[in-house]
Design an enzyme around this catalytic site. Structure first.
Site, PDB file in Angstrom:
ATOM      1  N   ASN A 180       0.804  -1.214   0.000  1.00 33.62           N
ATOM      2  CA  ASN A 180       0.000   0.000   0.000  1.00 33.62           C
ATOM      3  C   ASN A 180       0.838   1.265   0.000  1.00 33.62           C
ATOM      4  OD1 ASN A 180       0.356  -1.438   2.563  1.00 33.62           O
ATOM      5  ND2 ASN A 180      -0.437   0.419   3.502  1.00 33.62           N
ATOM      6  N   GLN A 206      -4.818  -4.154  -1.894  1.00 33.98           N
ATOM      7  CA  GLN A 206      -4.459  -3.127  -2.881  1.00 33.98           C
ATOM      8  C   GLN A 206      -4.566  -3.633  -4.317  1.00 33.98           C
ATOM      9  OE1 GLN A 206      -3.802   0.159  -2.634  1.00 33.98           O
ATOM     10  NE2 GLN A 206      -4.086   0.164  -0.431  1.00 33.98           N
ATOM     11  N   SER A 240     -10.912  -6.116   0.367  1.00 30.16           N
ATOM     12  CA  SER A 240     -11.756  -5.138   1.070  1.00 30.16           C
ATOM     13  C   SER A 240     -12.439  -4.250   0.039  1.00 30.16           C
ATOM     14  CB  SER A 240     -10.887  -4.293   1.999  1.00 30.16           C
ATOM     15  OG  SER A 240     -11.646  -3.235   2.536  1.00 30.16           O
ATOM     16  N   HIS A 243     -13.883  -1.285  -0.075  1.00 32.40           N
ATOM     17  CA  HIS A 243     -13.750   0.174  -0.262  1.00 32.40           C
ATOM     18  C   HIS A 243     -12.492   0.559  -1.015  1.00 32.40           C
ATOM     19  CE1 HIS A 243     -10.785   1.558   2.913  1.00 32.40           C
ATOM     20  NE2 HIS A 243     -11.070   0.376   3.434  1.00 32.40           N
ATOM     21  N   THR A 280     -24.595 -11.180  12.309  1.00 27.35           N
ATOM     22  CA  THR A 280     -25.607 -11.093  11.248  1.00 27.35           C
ATOM     23  C   THR A 280     -24.971 -10.510   9.991  1.00 27.35           C
ATOM     24  OG1 THR A 280     -27.365 -10.840  12.860  1.00 27.35           O
ATOM     25  CG2 THR A 280     -27.832 -10.058  10.626  1.00 27.35           C
ATOM     26  N   CYS A 329      -3.191   5.271   7.513  1.00 23.43           N
ATOM     27  CA  CYS A 329      -3.396   4.937   8.924  1.00 23.43           C
ATOM     28  C   CYS A 329      -2.307   5.574   9.783  1.00 23.43           C
ATOM     29  CB  CYS A 329      -3.370   3.438   9.120  1.00 23.43           C
ATOM     30  SG  CYS A 329      -4.173   2.532   7.810  1.00 23.43           S
TER      31      CYS A 329
HETATM   32  C1  LIG Z   1      -6.568  -0.696   3.384  1.00 21.18           C
HETATM   33  C2  LIG Z   1      -5.761  -1.917   3.597  1.00 21.18           C
HETATM   34  C3  LIG Z   1      -6.104  -2.851   4.577  1.00 21.18           C
HETATM   35  C4  LIG Z   1      -7.233  -2.630   5.543  1.00 21.18           C
HETATM   36  O1  LIG Z   1      -8.483  -2.749   4.936  1.00 21.18           O
HETATM   37  P1  LIG Z   1      -9.734  -2.139   5.743  1.00 21.18           P
HETATM   38  O2  LIG Z   1     -10.920  -2.642   4.981  1.00 21.18           O
HETATM   39  O3  LIG Z   1      -9.585  -0.656   5.658  1.00 21.18           O
HETATM   40  O4  LIG Z   1      -9.659  -2.660   7.115  1.00 21.18           O
HETATM   41  C5  LIG Z   1      -5.345  -3.993   4.702  1.00 21.18           C
HETATM   42  N1  LIG Z   1      -4.293  -4.205   3.901  1.00 21.18           N
HETATM   43  C6  LIG Z   1      -3.928  -3.338   2.949  1.00 21.18           C
HETATM   44  C7  LIG Z   1      -2.758  -3.640   2.081  1.00 21.18           C
HETATM   45  C8  LIG Z   1      -4.645  -2.154   2.759  1.00 21.18           C
HETATM   46  O5  LIG Z   1      -4.267  -1.293   1.828  1.00 21.18           O
END
Ligand SMILES: *Cc1c(COP(=O)(O)O)cnc(C)c1O
Length: 391
Positions: free
Chosen positions: A157, A185, A205, A207, A243, A331
């Site tokens: 990331n 990523q 993930s 988002h 849930t 972060c």
């Molecule tokens: C953003 C990210 C995460 C965390 O994902 P979240 O859904 O925000 O908890 C984990 N690993 C990497 C490489 C990321 O870029």
């Protein structure tokens, strides 16, 4: 006074929800609101939506539906992979050793630290080269009789480097270890076929690929025992209680499907803008280096270090000019120490403090890049001068 424009160059931190994804999610907030665990019609309709979503995710990962566990985010998937596999090995009475790299996301790094510090597991952190890449040989050298799990991210990331996951898996498997990769990523940019990658567990993930925040998934190969890190109800075959977040699960699947339908278009667009950013910054800013691998990097990812620049001050200047960027990983903003990822790659601390990450996305335009290339070199010079006065 006119507002400065907003140029969002922080897509590695998060992405906006695609309107088509939002549209797919909406009925599951208000109309199909049943609990998928309920027996009645509304529950069954919600369950069908969850299972359709699972089928979509499984198709893109090239696995079986039962191998997908929905979680609340990428961090939770990473936690479940590491803690779940390591604790299950201990339940079997085995001594268990974990291998990670020094460039892992905190969701892996801090979970590994907790496994070592609080639970007494053996953990080895293998070194990376100056591009942040893990050589398969160093994993081979670290493998022990009791190595249970190797966790290496698919792409980083902070510096965008893509790891040789397949080669690492081919080395770890003969040692008897399972392989987990944090593909957060890479999802939406690189192929996620788990058989091709040779991994046993994989994290995504939503988002990060134009889906909603607060929903992730973990692929865990059939037969892998996971001690749940969240216990309670029997959802997800007892691997993750709670849930189901039905609208978010629908959104994750829709976002993943769209991302791979359009992957070539988006990657070509990103790579063109990324390459302009990299060339422009290196050309216009003195004492600037690209961080991460020059070629094996994410399509949307440009990252730099500038000598004698405070990265956080630079971010504030850019923010005032309407540019949303990041220093190292999102972060970690507000923390003045140099990034451990950059230090592990051998970057000098005086350079590592001046890191800048620019990540483009679907809506980034050529005009955005022109603007960034106008603003950033001036901002770096300004921050450098102030830093020199204070020194
Ligand atoms: C953003 C990210 C995460 C965390 O994902 P979240 O859904 O925000 O908890 C984990 N690993 C990497 C490489 C990321 O870029």
């Amino acid at each position: 006074m006119s507002q400065p424009r907003t140029v969002y160059l922080d897509h590695a931190a998060t992405t906006p929800v695609d309107p088509r994804v939002l549209e797919a999610m909406l009925p599951y907030f208000t109309e199909v609101y049943g609990n998928p665990s309920s027996m009645h019609r509304l529950g069954r309709a919600a369950e069908r939506a969850v299972e359709d979503a699972r089928e979509t995710v499984a198709r893109i990962l090239g696995c079986n539906q039962e191998e997908i566990v929905f979680t609340s985010c990428g961090s939770e998937s990473d936690n479940l992979a590491l803690r779940g596999v390591m604790l299950a090995a201990r339940q079997n009475g085995a001594s268990a050793h974990l291998i990670i790299s020094p460039v892992e996301h905190d969701a892996v790094a801090k979970t590994a630290a907790q496994l070592a510090d609080l639970m007494g597991f053996a953990v080895t952190v293998v070194p990376v080269d100056r591009y942040g890449q893990i050589a398969p040989e160093v994993v081979a050298a670290a493998c022990r009789e009791d190595t249970t799990l190797v966790s290496v991210m698919y792409a980083n990331n902070e510096v965008g480097t893509i790891q040789p996951v397949r080669a690492i898996a081919d080395i770890a498997h003969p040692c008897g270890a399972l392989v987990h990769t944090d593909a957060v990523q890479t999802a939406g940019q690189l192929p996620l076929d788990v058989r091709e990658l040779g991994v046993d567990l994989l994290t995504i993930s939503a988002h990060k690929f134009y889906g909603p925040k607060g929903i992730g998934a973990l692929y865990a190969r059939d037969g892998i025992r996971l001690t749940p890190s969240q216990s309670g109800g029997a959802q997800e075959q007892g691997r993750r209680a709670g849930t189901h977040a039905v609208p978010l699960i629908v959104g994750l699947a829709k976002a993943l499907e769209l991302a791979y339908e359009e992957v070539d278009i988006h990657n070509a667009h990103s790579a063109r803008l990324r390459d302009r950013l990299i060339a422009g910054i290196l050309d216009r800013v003195p004492d600037a280096h690209l961080t991460g691998h020059p070629a094996q990097r994410l399509y949307n990812h440009a990252s730099f270090v500038f000598k004698d620049v405070d990265g956080n001050t630079l971010l504030m200047h850019l923010d005032l000019a309407g540019i949303a960027a990041s220093s190292g990983s999102a972060c970690k903003t507000g923390q003045p120490e140099p990034s451990t990822v950059l230090l592990s790659m051998g970057v000098e601390p005086t350079w590592a403090l001046g890191s800048l990450r620019l990540t483009v996305g679907r809506q980034t335009t050529e005009a955005d890049i022109d603007y960034a290339l106008d603003v950033i070199p001036e901002a770096v010079e300004k921050v450098r001068k102030v830093g020199a006065w204070l020194a």
